[in-house]
Structures are given as structure tokens and as C-alpha cells.
Design an enzyme around this catalytic site. Structure first.
Site, PDB file in Angstrom:
ATOM      1  N   HIS A   1       3.464   6.797  -6.898  1.00 39.12           N
ATOM      2  CA  HIS A   1       2.742   8.007  -7.313  1.00 39.12           C
ATOM      3  C   HIS A   1       3.658   9.231  -7.158  1.00 39.12           C
ATOM      4  O   HIS A   1       3.642  10.142  -7.987  1.00 39.12           O
ATOM      5  CB  HIS A   1       1.503   8.144  -6.419  1.00 39.12           C
TER       6      HIS A   1
ATOM      7  N   HIS B   1       1.733   4.539  -2.877  1.00 43.45           N
ATOM      8  CA  HIS B   1       1.842   6.004  -2.737  1.00 43.45           C
ATOM      9  C   HIS B   1       3.215   6.462  -3.226  1.00 43.45           C
ATOM     10  O   HIS B   1       3.346   7.492  -3.888  1.00 43.45           O
ATOM     11  CB  HIS B   1       1.715   6.417  -1.265  1.00 43.45           C
TER      12      HIS B   1
ATOM     13  N   HIS C   1       0.832  -1.208   0.000  1.00 41.96           N
ATOM     14  CA  HIS C   1       0.000   0.000   0.000  1.00 41.96           C
ATOM     15  C   HIS C   1       0.868   1.261   0.000  1.00 41.96           C
ATOM     16  O   HIS C   1       0.737   2.125  -0.877  1.00 41.96           O
ATOM     17  CB  HIS C   1      -0.915  -0.014   1.228  1.00 41.96           C
ATOM     18  N   GLU C   2       1.739   1.371   0.977  1.00 38.55           N
ATOM     19  CA  GLU C   2       2.554   2.593   1.092  1.00 38.55           C
ATOM     20  C   GLU C   2       3.490   2.741  -0.102  1.00 38.55           C
ATOM     21  O   GLU C   2       3.781   3.855  -0.539  1.00 38.55           O
ATOM     22  CB  GLU C   2       3.330   2.613   2.416  1.00 38.55           C
TER      23      GLU C   2
HETATM   24 ZN   LIG Z   1      -2.814   5.249   1.948  1.00 37.29          ZN
END
Ligand SMILES: [Zn+2]
Length: 711
Positions: free
Chosen positions: A504, A501, A497-498
Site C-alpha cells: 500500500h 501494508h 500482513h505487514e
Molecule cells: Zn495491520
């Protein structure tokens, strides 16, 4: 422009973070490491030189310098141009930026009393300075002048978007209001900010005071030895020797409810949680939140919106409260059916055990656990030996990114860090060129905030000539010296998940910081991160990283199957508590300015009753009176964002599966059309360009196991 609390200090978030014209600051001594741009690769922070006492003078000086810069922009005698106004604002505040980005990162992950004090002193100053910029009439006049002539200024697409975003942010902050309304707004903002702090303090105190205290050890049957010892220690710390204390978590459900066999204890713990700040007297939050809801409705009315939800949603992907309501309405039927099935299974298990009581919310977790055990015979601890942290990182997280995007990683032990546990990697693009740096700070510490997050130490911007320096922070249990870090599947998912990010942030290729990388709406920012979670269970990726830490053997197929099945278990509850919290949030922020101050109990009861869900058995994840996200944490009328982005990421993953899954071709397309775009386009068109259609909720229901096809 506005700080995004879930990501902390992304570049754009701090580029205009505010500074009033108190130009009294002395020149920063050259010995202060923030005085000049870092000379390390990628302008990485000088953690080898920075002392705790360096932050405050650099922040103060940074505010003063930017105040002067902004003053010059606002009072420029030349007519406004994009270059002398928007680009000039984007270039301003370099000292403040680099100091604040470093400070925010360290303050969140590795604080101490000195840094706490800096935050206390500087926080309110930053916020007041921000108001003084957005309500500066001369500055806004220049932005407005440009915005009205946008089509004829010869701007490129990215410049037009940057101008739009600046304009919108000024408008949302009140720049267009009359002087009288600006005064009302400042007054409302001040009252709200005070009440939000009051709420937070009452909640903190109430949560602590509502811990369950037990005098008889037998009442704790079901908890393991470590948990019982922890309860004994917790009681001792509060001078309750010989008793046991179960502190409350922030959510309605409490982890111990899964294990406690004594029904009375379960009920007592649940009720302590449910009524934590509804006990009357000074610590009760109900009057505070009813007032907050009322003032927010009044604030929205100043801007001409019918309610606060409409005001907040204007610059989000969903755009209107109606869009959120109709989105949630699509989840409810399948969810309600699933809740009914789960409740029936649990009631049958209760009856089968010889008991005659009716299922209550404090029984749900315990008996859901019994049902799972009987059905799946699965235990989290079975999979941990296959999840060694470094192997998961390099052979899982990095491997998936390499397969999809062609990027590679190299450990950099020469880049200084703020703690010895932090690891740094350099990231190279598919052609071998330098992409950026990433820091990983995975282990729990007493001086670190809870949860996990990503942000930037340096934001990407072609205008400023900077490449991204990003970090991922987690709270995994640190192993004893020399032992491997064996983590849970939840932790594995958090790493993916992290890192989503991080991608991105790393793939950003914008000119202007205001729209670079992760500087996007709340209901879009979790899209890349939740999307990246999917690769954790991809067959190729899982086979590459899930290997026994001692033998190197792959995870047996039977265990992989159980792991996947467990992921869709108890979703009627897990999704239900989030959906009802999201609805409750929307209801509170749908009140009009003329609505009277609400009776919290009556309001909540009626809101829950009309959802069409089993809210009597599956209560909201946070009750109105302790819903920190919406009363003081920046998620007001925004809690739905977690669900909204789940629709986007599940739909996108379904697209990948239809088109060959884990391939470079698919990855390149996603990078090109989503991950590298920042906020250069509106979110709806960006998604449509990638997929060729609007997002669809079907895949989300399937991934949640709510399509009715499972047993
Ligand atoms: Zn998040």
C-alpha cells in the site's frame, strides 16, 4: 494529518505535526545528519551517521522552522490559492518530517534511555503545536475560502480531494467553533489527555500487580518446563523466592489457561485478569473511564454530534454508528449459533472426562484444546520446520507479490541500518524501474515495542519528489547463532500482513502527502494488509515456500489440510471476544452529553447482556476497565475496524477466487484501483469501482468457518 498510532509516522501523519511560534531555535549545525536531505538512494536515513543526541535539536529546529513557514502562509497578503495555502502546507516542515519519521521508527523498534527522554520532552510539544495550527483562525479562513470555491478553482481531482481532507481535518479539530467553544474544547482536550494518561498508568500498574502468584508447584501442572522456569524467574525478580508468578497479558484470556490442568488455578488466573483494575482504591480505573466517557460525549456535543461515536465515525468508511451496528448485527446470528455448538462440544468433553462441573470462561481454552486434539490431532510444532523465515520471505511473500504485481526485489547490503538484524531490499516495478526501499526488522529485542507494524521512513509524494522507503517490524524469536529461524504459522501470517501494508505504501502514486499511500481511515488501512494474508495459504504460494528447512521436501498434503482446518477452529470464541469488545466500545461512545456519569459495572453488564451472544462464557477480549485501545490508544469508537476491514478483504479475496485467483491481471486491477490510490477517493466508491458492488459479509463468515457447513 492526525497521527495514526497503528502505523506510526506515515508521511502525511507528520507533515503538519505541529509547531508553535517559539522561533528561538538556533541554526542546526551542518554536522547534524538531519540538517540536509540524505544523499543516500531514496533519501534513506543516514543510520551510519545519526547519533542519539542528533534527534532532539533537529526536532526542535524542525518545529521552529515549520512554525515560521505556517506563519507566512497564514499571514500572506495575497488572496488564498491552492498553491499558496494547501500546497504550501504540504511543502512545509521538511526538516521536522524527515527527523520525526526516522525518530518514530527507531524509537518504536530500538529505543534506549536517551530516545525515551527525547520522546518525553518532544511528545507534548508536538501535540500542543498541532492544536495551535488547527485552531489558527487566519489559516483556517484561507482553507475555508478555498473550500467554498472548490468547483471554480480549476483543480484536478487529487487537488480537490486534498483540499477536502484538509478542510475536514480543520473542522474535526475545532476550527469552526466559536471562541467560547474553542476555549471549552481546549479545556476538554487537556482534561481528557490527562485522564487518558492516568488511565494508562493505573492499567500498567494494575496489570503488573495482578500477576498470579503460586506457592505450590503442583498447582501449575500442565505448563511445560520452560514456562515453569520462567514463572520461577519472574517471581524471583519480584523478590518472591521459591514462588511462581504468572504475569498478565493485556487480553482477558491468558495463554496459560490453555494448558493449566488444575481448575482452581485456572479460575484464580482468570479472576486476576478480569478484576485487574477493579480492586478499589487508587489503582481502580472505573471512575476514570466513566469520566472519560462523559467528557468525550461533551466534546462531541460541542461539534453538534449526538454522541462521540458519531463524531469519530464522520471521516471513516463506515461513516455512522448505525452502519457499524448493522454490520455487527449481521455477524451475530451465525456467531451465536457457533458459540452454542462450541460450548456444547466443550461441555460434552468435560462430562466425558468424568467431571460434573458446568463450563466457565476459565475452562474454555483448556477444553477447546482437548476438543481440537481429539478432532484434528494437530500441533503447531509440526509445521514450523517448513517455515524458515528467509524462505518464507523470498519464496512466499516476495513470490506472491511477483506473481500478482510483477515486482522484483534485490538485497541491498550497502544501505545503513539501525541494527545488524535489519535487512534492506530494493523493490523494482514490473518494467524494471525503481519503486522504493523496504527494511525488515523481524526479531524480538528487549528495546522493541510488542506486536508488528509497518510505516515509512520516507513517504511517497510527487510534489516533494520522494519515493517510498518503508519498513516492516515484527517480534519473532531470534534463533541461536547459526541456527535457522523456524517460525509459527501465526508469524508467517504476520509477515504477509505487514507486507500488505508495505505494498500500500510502495504502490502509492499521489502528488500530495496528506492523501498518499497508507494515509487512510482506520477502518480501511487494514484492508490491504489483511487481504495479503490470504496468499499465505494459496496452494501455489504455499507449495513454493513451505519446504522443510533440512530436506527441502514440500509440506505433506495431509499437514496442509490440517493447517487449513485449524485456522477455522474455535472461531465462536475467537471472533466472539472481538465482536463483544467492539460492541462494548460502541456502547460507551454512544452516550449523549446529557447522560449521567455511569456506574461501570451496571453499564457493562447490561451492554453485554443485550448482545445476543454467550458473553457469560465468551467475555470481551478487553473489559471496559482495561480496554486500552479505546481509553487511550486512538481506537475509541474504532475497535470495530478490525472486523470491518476483514469483511472488505475476505470479500475481495472471494472476488479473486471467482476470477482466476493468483494472476497478474487480477493483481494489476487491485493495484490500480485500491493499492495505488491512497485516499484520492472516498472508500465506498473506491471499493465499488473495484468490485462493482458494496462489500458483503458472506465471505467473511465462510472464511471464519461460520457458514454452518463444518462439523
Ligand atoms: Zn495491520
Amino acid at each position: 494529518m492526525t497521527r495514526r498510532p497503528w502505523l506510526y509516522a506515515a508521511t502525511a501523519a507528520t507533515c503538519l505535526a505541529g509547531w508553535s511560534a517559539v522561533a528561538t531555535a538556533a541554526t542546526l549545525p551542518a554536522s547534524n545528519p538531519f540538517a540536509a536531505e540524505s544523499t543516500l538512494p531514496y533519501h534513506a536515513p543516514r543510520f551510519d551517521l545519526i547519533k542519539d543526541t542528533d534527534y532532539q535539536p533537529a526536532l526542535e529546529q524542525g518545529m521552529a522552522e515549520q512554525a515560521e513557514e505556517i506563519d507566512r502562509i497564514a499571514n500572506n497578503s495575497e488572496p488564498a490559492t491552492f498553491e499558496n495555502t494547501i500546497a504550501a502546507m504540504e511543502r512545509s516542515g521538511r526538516l521536522l518530517d524527515r527527523t520525526l519519521e526516522t525518530f518514530s521508527g527507531v524509537y518504536s523498534a530500538n529505543t534506549n534511555p536517551v530516545l525515551d527522554k527525547v520522546q518525553e520532552v518532544v511528545g507534548p510539544k508536538l501535540s500542543a503545536h498541532q492544536d495551535s495550527i488547527f485552531l489558527n483562525p487566519k489559516l483556517f479562513a484561507r482553507v475555508q475560502y478555498l473550500h467554498a470555491r472548490k468547483a471554480t478553482l480549476g483543480l484536478n481531482a487529487e487537488q480537490k480531494q486534498a483540499l477536502d481532507v484538509y478542510y475536514q481535518n480543520f473542522v474535526q479539530a475545532g476550527a469552526q467553533l466559536s471562541d467560547g467553544d474553542k476555549a471549552k474544547l481546549r479545556d476538554l482536550n487537556t482534561r481528557l489527555s490527562k485522564l487518558e494518561t492516568v488511565f494508562q498508568q493505573k492499567l500498567l500498574a494494575g496489570t503488573k500487580a495482578s500477576a498470579l502468584i503460586v506457592s505450590d508447584k503442583a498447582k501449575l501442572a500442565g505448563l511445560d518446563d520452560a514456562a515453569i522456569t520462567a514463572a520461577l524467574t519472574a517471581a524471583k525478580e519480584r523478590k518472591l523466592d521459591g514462588k511462581w508468578l504468572l504475569p498478565l497479558q493485556n487480553t482477558t484470556q491468558q495463554p496459560a489457561l490453555e494448558s493449566l490442568t488444575d481448575r482452581e488455578t485456572r479460575q484464580a488466573l482468570f479472576e486476576q485478569s478480569w478484576t485487574r483494575v477493579e480492586k478499589g482504591g487508587d489503582g481502580d480505573t472505573r471512575d476514570t473511564i466513566a469520566t472519560i466517557a462523559q467528557l468525550r460525549a461533551q466534546k462531541a456535543a460541542l461539534f453538534g454530534y449526538k454522541n462521540y461515536a458519531a463524531y469519530v465515525l464522520a471521516d471513516q468508511m463506515a461513516k455512522t454508528p448505525e452502519a457499524v451496528h448493522s454490520f455487527i448485527a449481521q455477524i451475530v446470528p451465525a456467531l451465536a449459533a457457533e458459540q452454542k455448538r462450541e460450548a456444547a462440544d466443550i461441555q460434552a468433553t468435560i462430562t466425558k472426562s468424568g467431571a460434573s462441573f458446568q463450563l466457565k470462561p476459565w475452562d474454555w481454552s483448556y477444553y477447546a484444546g482437548q476438543v481440537r486434539k481429539a478432532r484434528l490431532n494437530f500441533d503447531e510444532n509440526q509445521v514450523k520446520p517448513y517455515f524458515e523465515l528467509n524462505t518464507v520471505l523470498q519464496d512466499g511473500v516476495f513470490f506472491a507479490a511477483n506473481r500478482l504485481y510483477g515486482i522484483t526485489f534485490k538485497r541491498r547490503t550497502d544501505i545503513p541500518t539501525y541494527n545488524p538484524d535489519v535487512m534492506v531490499f530494493e523493490v523494482f516495478d514490473k518494467d524494471g524501474s525503481e519503486l522504493g526501499l523496504i527494511y525488515f526488522d523481524y526479531f524480538q529485542r528487549d528495546n522493541k515495542n510488542g506486536g508488528a507494524w509497518m510505516s515509512n521512513f520516507v513517504g511517497q509524494s510527487a510534489l516533494l519528489g520522494t519515493k517510498p522507503v518503508v519498513y516492516n517490524v515484527g517480534n519473532f524469536t531470534k534463533p541461536a547463532q547459526g541456527e535457522p529461524a523456524l517460525i509459527s504459522f501465526d508469524d508467517v501470517t504476520t509477515m504477509f500482513h505487514e507486507f500488505g501494508h508495505a505494498l500500500h505504501g510502495l504502490f502509492a502514486k499521489q502528488t500530495y502527502p496528506i492523501i498518499s499511500g497508507t494515509s487512510v481511515a482506520r477502518d480501511f488501512v487494514e484492508f490491504p494488509s489483511q487481504f495479503n494474508e490470504h496468499w499465505a495459504l494459496n496452494a501455489t504460494v504455499l507449495a513454493h515456500y513451505a519446504r522443510h528447512y533440512k530436506t527441502g521436501a514440500p509440506m505433506p498434503a495431509s499437514l496442509v489440510a490440517l493447517l487449513k482446518k485449524a485456522a477455522t477452529f474455535n472461531q465462536g470464541y475467537r471472533l466472539g471476544e472481538v465482536v463483544s469488545a467492539a460492541e462494548l466500545d460502541m456502547d460507551w461512545h454512544s452516550l449523549g452529553a446529557d447522560a449521567p456519569k455511569q456506574d461501570v459495572d451496571v453499564f457493562e453488564k447490561s451492554a453485554l447482556a443485550k448482545m445476543g451472544l454467550k458473553t457469560d462464557l465468551v467475555p470481551p477480549r478487553y473489559r471496559s476497565s482495561y480496554f486500552l485501545h479505546i481509553w487511550s490508544n486512538g481506537y475509541s469508537a474504532g475497535y470495530y475496524a478490525y472486523l470491518w476491514t476483514e469483511m472488505l478483504d475476505d470479500d475481495t479475496f472471494a472476488w479473486f477466487e471467482k476470477n482466476g485467483g493468483l494472476t497478474r491481471k487480477n493483481g494489476e486491477r487491485f493495484r490500480d484501483m485500491i493499492l495505488s490510490r491512497g485516499h484520492t477517493q472516498d472508500y465506498g466508491p473506491m471499493f465499488r469501482a473495484f468490485y462493482g458492488k458494496d462489500p458483503d459479509i458472506g465471505p467473511m463468515l465462510t472464511f471464519r468457518g461460520l457458514n454452518g457447513s463444518k462439523n
